[in-house]
Design a protein around this motif. Structure first.
Motif, PDB file in Angstrom:
ATOM      1  N   VAL A  47       0.884  -1.206  -0.150  1.00 17.07           N
ATOM      2  CA  VAL A  47      -0.256   0.074  -0.256  1.00 17.07           C
ATOM      3  C   VAL A  47       1.183   1.119   0.061  1.00 17.07           C
ATOM      4  O   VAL A  47       1.517   1.464   0.604  1.00 17.07           O
ATOM      5  CB  VAL A  47      -0.839  -0.027   1.126  1.00 17.07           C
ATOM      6  N   GLU A  48       0.940   2.287  -0.994  1.00 18.74           N
ATOM      7  CA  GLU A  48       1.699   3.716  -0.804  1.00 18.74           C
ATOM      8  C   GLU A  48       0.382   4.837  -1.160  1.00 18.74           C
ATOM      9  O   GLU A  48      -0.722   4.638  -1.626  1.00 18.74           O
ATOM     10  CB  GLU A  48       1.982   3.570  -2.077  1.00 18.74           C
ATOM     11  N   ILE A  49       0.929   5.336   0.075  1.00 16.23           N
ATOM     12  CA  ILE A  49       0.043   6.806   0.504  1.00 16.23           C
ATOM     13  C   ILE A  49       0.217   7.936   0.086  1.00 16.23           C
ATOM     14  O   ILE A  49       2.067   8.437   0.212  1.00 16.23           O
ATOM     15  CB  ILE A  49      -0.309   7.168   2.225  1.00 16.23           C
ATOM     16  N   PHE A  50      -0.350   9.088  -0.583  1.00 13.70           N
ATOM     17  CA  PHE A  50       0.653  10.404  -1.437  1.00 13.70           C
ATOM     18  C   PHE A  50      -0.574  11.197  -0.539  1.00 13.70           C
ATOM     19  O   PHE A  50      -1.618  11.370  -0.274  1.00 13.70           O
ATOM     20  CB  PHE A  50       0.634  10.920  -2.854  1.00 13.70           C
ATOM     21  N   GLY A  51       0.143  12.267  -0.269  1.00 11.69           N
ATOM     22  CA  GLY A  51      -1.334  13.918   0.078  1.00 11.69           C
ATOM     23  C   GLY A  51      -0.793  14.907  -1.446  1.00 11.69           C
ATOM     24  O   GLY A  51       0.321  15.534  -0.441  1.00 11.69           O
ATOM     25  N   ARG A  52      -1.497  15.131  -1.179  1.00 11.60           N
ATOM     26  CA  ARG A  52      -0.702  16.961  -2.219  1.00 11.60           C
ATOM     27  C   ARG A  52      -1.994  17.262  -2.942  1.00 11.60           C
ATOM     28  O   ARG A  52      -3.684  16.976  -3.799  1.00 11.60           O
ATOM     29  CB  ARG A  52       0.250  16.095  -3.644  1.00 11.60           C
ATOM     30  N   THR A  70     -10.274  13.224  10.806  1.00 10.46           N
ATOM     31  CA  THR A  70      -9.470  14.828  10.769  1.00 10.46           C
ATOM     32  C   THR A  70      -8.217  14.797  11.742  1.00 10.46           C
ATOM     33  O   THR A  70      -8.482  13.773  12.633  1.00 10.46           O
ATOM     34  CB  THR A  70     -10.418  16.226  11.571  1.00 10.46           C
ATOM     35  N   ILE A  71      -7.842  15.734  12.428  1.00 11.25           N
ATOM     36  CA  ILE A  71      -6.513  15.632  13.003  1.00 11.25           C
ATOM     37  C   ILE A  71      -7.370  15.391  14.839  1.00 11.25           C
ATOM     38  O   ILE A  71      -6.724  15.143  15.799  1.00 11.25           O
ATOM     39  CB  ILE A  71      -5.921  16.975  12.940  1.00 11.25           C
ATOM     40  N   LEU A  72      -8.012  16.200  14.860  1.00 13.54           N
ATOM     41  CA  LEU A  72      -8.734  15.987  15.819  1.00 13.54           C
ATOM     42  C   LEU A  72     -10.240  14.965  16.175  1.00 13.54           C
ATOM     43  O   LEU A  72     -11.037  15.092  16.810  1.00 13.54           O
ATOM     44  CB  LEU A  72     -10.217  17.502  16.409  1.00 13.54           C
ATOM     45  N   GLY A  73      -9.809  13.941  15.018  1.00 13.69           N
ATOM     46  CA  GLY A  73     -10.296  12.668  15.585  1.00 13.69           C
ATOM     47  C   GLY A  73     -12.105  12.239  14.918  1.00 13.69           C
ATOM     48  O   GLY A  73     -12.422  11.520  14.893  1.00 13.69           O
ATOM     49  N   GLN A  74     -12.670  13.491  13.955  1.00 17.67           N
ATOM     50  CA  GLN A  74     -13.870  13.225  13.289  1.00 17.67           C
ATOM     51  C   GLN A  74     -13.424  12.912  11.664  1.00 17.67           C
ATOM     52  O   GLN A  74     -12.828  13.334  11.275  1.00 17.67           O
ATOM     53  CB  GLN A  74     -14.351  14.206  12.448  1.00 17.67           C
ATOM     54  N   LEU A  75     -14.270  11.833  11.749  1.00 14.42           N
ATOM     55  CA  LEU A  75     -14.212  10.796  10.527  1.00 14.42           C
ATOM     56  C   LEU A  75     -14.964  11.380   9.638  1.00 14.42           C
ATOM     57  O   LEU A  75     -15.836  12.148   8.784  1.00 14.42           O
ATOM     58  CB  LEU A  75     -15.567   9.847  10.153  1.00 14.42           C
ATOM     59  N   VAL A  76     -13.839  11.250   7.967  1.00 12.73           N
ATOM     60  CA  VAL A  76     -14.256  12.677   7.498  1.00 12.73           C
ATOM     61  C   VAL A  76     -14.065  11.451   6.152  1.00 12.73           C
ATOM     62  O   VAL A  76     -15.689  11.226   5.467  1.00 12.73           O
ATOM     63  CB  VAL A  76     -12.685  13.175   6.494  1.00 12.73           C
ATOM     64  N   SER A  77     -14.214   9.658   5.791  1.00 13.42           N
ATOM     65  CA  SER A  77     -14.412   9.243   5.113  1.00 13.42           C
ATOM     66  C   SER A  77     -13.824   7.935   5.269  1.00 13.42           C
ATOM     67  O   SER A  77     -13.148   7.598   6.220  1.00 13.42           O
ATOM     68  CB  SER A  77     -13.503   9.337   3.351  1.00 13.42           C
ATOM     69  N   GLN A  78     -14.938   6.656   5.074  1.00 16.40           N
ATOM     70  CA  GLN A  78     -14.488   5.533   5.439  1.00 16.40           C
ATOM     71  C   GLN A  78     -14.997   4.414   4.228  1.00 16.40           C
ATOM     72  O   GLN A  78     -16.738   4.262   3.688  1.00 16.40           O
ATOM     73  CB  GLN A  78     -14.900   4.430   6.786  1.00 16.40           C
ATOM     74  N   ILE A  95      -3.912  18.297   8.491  1.00 13.87           N
ATOM     75  CA  ILE A  95      -3.889  16.931   8.535  1.00 13.87           C
ATOM     76  C   ILE A  95      -4.493  16.203   9.582  1.00 13.87           C
ATOM     77  O   ILE A  95      -5.543  16.489   9.864  1.00 13.87           O
ATOM     78  CB  ILE A  95      -2.498  17.118   9.880  1.00 13.87           C
ATOM     79  N   TYR A  96      -4.367  14.907   8.234  1.00 11.15           N
ATOM     80  CA  TYR A  96      -5.384  14.090   8.141  1.00 11.15           C
ATOM     81  C   TYR A  96      -4.609  12.866   8.670  1.00 11.15           C
ATOM     82  O   TYR A  96      -3.213  12.327   8.601  1.00 11.15           O
ATOM     83  CB  TYR A  96      -6.073  13.282   7.040  1.00 11.15           C
ATOM     84  N   ILE A  97      -5.658  11.827   9.836  1.00  6.27           N
ATOM     85  CA  ILE A  97      -4.637  10.561  10.175  1.00  6.27           C
ATOM     86  C   ILE A  97      -5.569   9.657   9.279  1.00  6.27           C
ATOM     87  O   ILE A  97      -7.122   9.657   8.947  1.00  6.27           O
ATOM     88  CB  ILE A  97      -5.076  10.062  11.175  1.00  6.27           C
ATOM     89  N   VAL A  98      -4.624   9.062   8.379  1.00  2.57           N
ATOM     90  CA  VAL A  98      -5.121   7.443   7.095  1.00  2.57           C
ATOM     91  C   VAL A  98      -5.045   6.518   7.613  1.00  2.57           C
ATOM     92  O   VAL A  98      -3.949   5.883   8.260  1.00  2.57           O
ATOM     93  CB  VAL A  98      -5.025   7.536   6.169  1.00  2.57           C
ATOM     94  N   GLN A 105      -1.336   6.134   9.051  1.00  2.09           N
ATOM     95  CA  GLN A 105      -0.209   7.108   8.215  1.00  2.09           C
ATOM     96  C   GLN A 105      -0.983   9.066   8.092  1.00  2.09           C
ATOM     97  O   GLN A 105      -1.992   9.289   8.473  1.00  2.09           O
ATOM     98  CB  GLN A 105       0.042   6.989   6.885  1.00  2.09           C
ATOM     99  N   LYS A 106      -0.513   9.729   8.630  1.00  5.47           N
ATOM    100  CA  LYS A 106      -0.398  11.460   9.146  1.00  5.47           C
ATOM    101  C   LYS A 106       0.329  11.614   7.708  1.00  5.47           C
ATOM    102  O   LYS A 106       0.529  11.411   7.019  1.00  5.47           O
ATOM    103  CB  LYS A 106       0.665  12.133   9.953  1.00  5.47           C
ATOM    104  N   VAL A 107      -0.998  12.730   7.253  1.00  9.18           N
ATOM    105  CA  VAL A 107      -0.978  12.716   5.941  1.00  9.18           C
ATOM    106  C   VAL A 107      -1.483  14.405   5.863  1.00  9.18           C
ATOM    107  O   VAL A 107      -2.291  14.783   6.413  1.00  9.18           O
ATOM    108  CB  VAL A 107      -1.807  11.974   4.915  1.00  9.18           C
TER     109      VAL A 107
END
Length: 109
Positions: A47-52, A70-78, A95-98, A105-107
């Protein structure tokens, strides 16, 4: 000064400038990925993760379960992603947590 702080706290609580609680949708990647993965695919089972530019991109060789917070723990997508390359247009900087299966991974976007 206290009033300004109170307004700032209320704005954060209401989510101004943050991603909506509505789930964003993953789609097949339509652009070429430039740059290095934020994770080593040898360690993450391919698995590879990119953020841009407001987009989180995941390239995988197997079916994976992905959750973005989100960095505050709010679910953005599943979602469950099939092998290939998928992207999630977040739009908001931050900053997002994936979480992909069993690794996290932090993105920064």
């Amino acid at each position: 000064m206290k009033r300004l702080i109170a307004i700032c706290v209320m704005a954060l609580c209401l989510g101004w400038g943050m991603v909506s609680t509505a789930q964003l949708q993953w789609r097949e990647a339509t652009r070429r990925i430039v740059g290095r993965s934020l994770v080593n695919p040898n360690v993450t089972d391919g698995v590879e993760i990119f953020g841009r530019e407001g987009v989180i991109t995941i390239r995988t060789t197997r079916r994976v379960q992905v959750r973005v917070f989100t960095i505050l723990g709010q679910l953005v997508s599943q979602a469950t992603l099939n092998p290939g390359t998928a992207e999630l247009k977040v739009g908001a900087r931050g900053i997002y947590i994936v979480k992909v299966d069993n690794f996290t991974q932090k993105v920064p976007l």
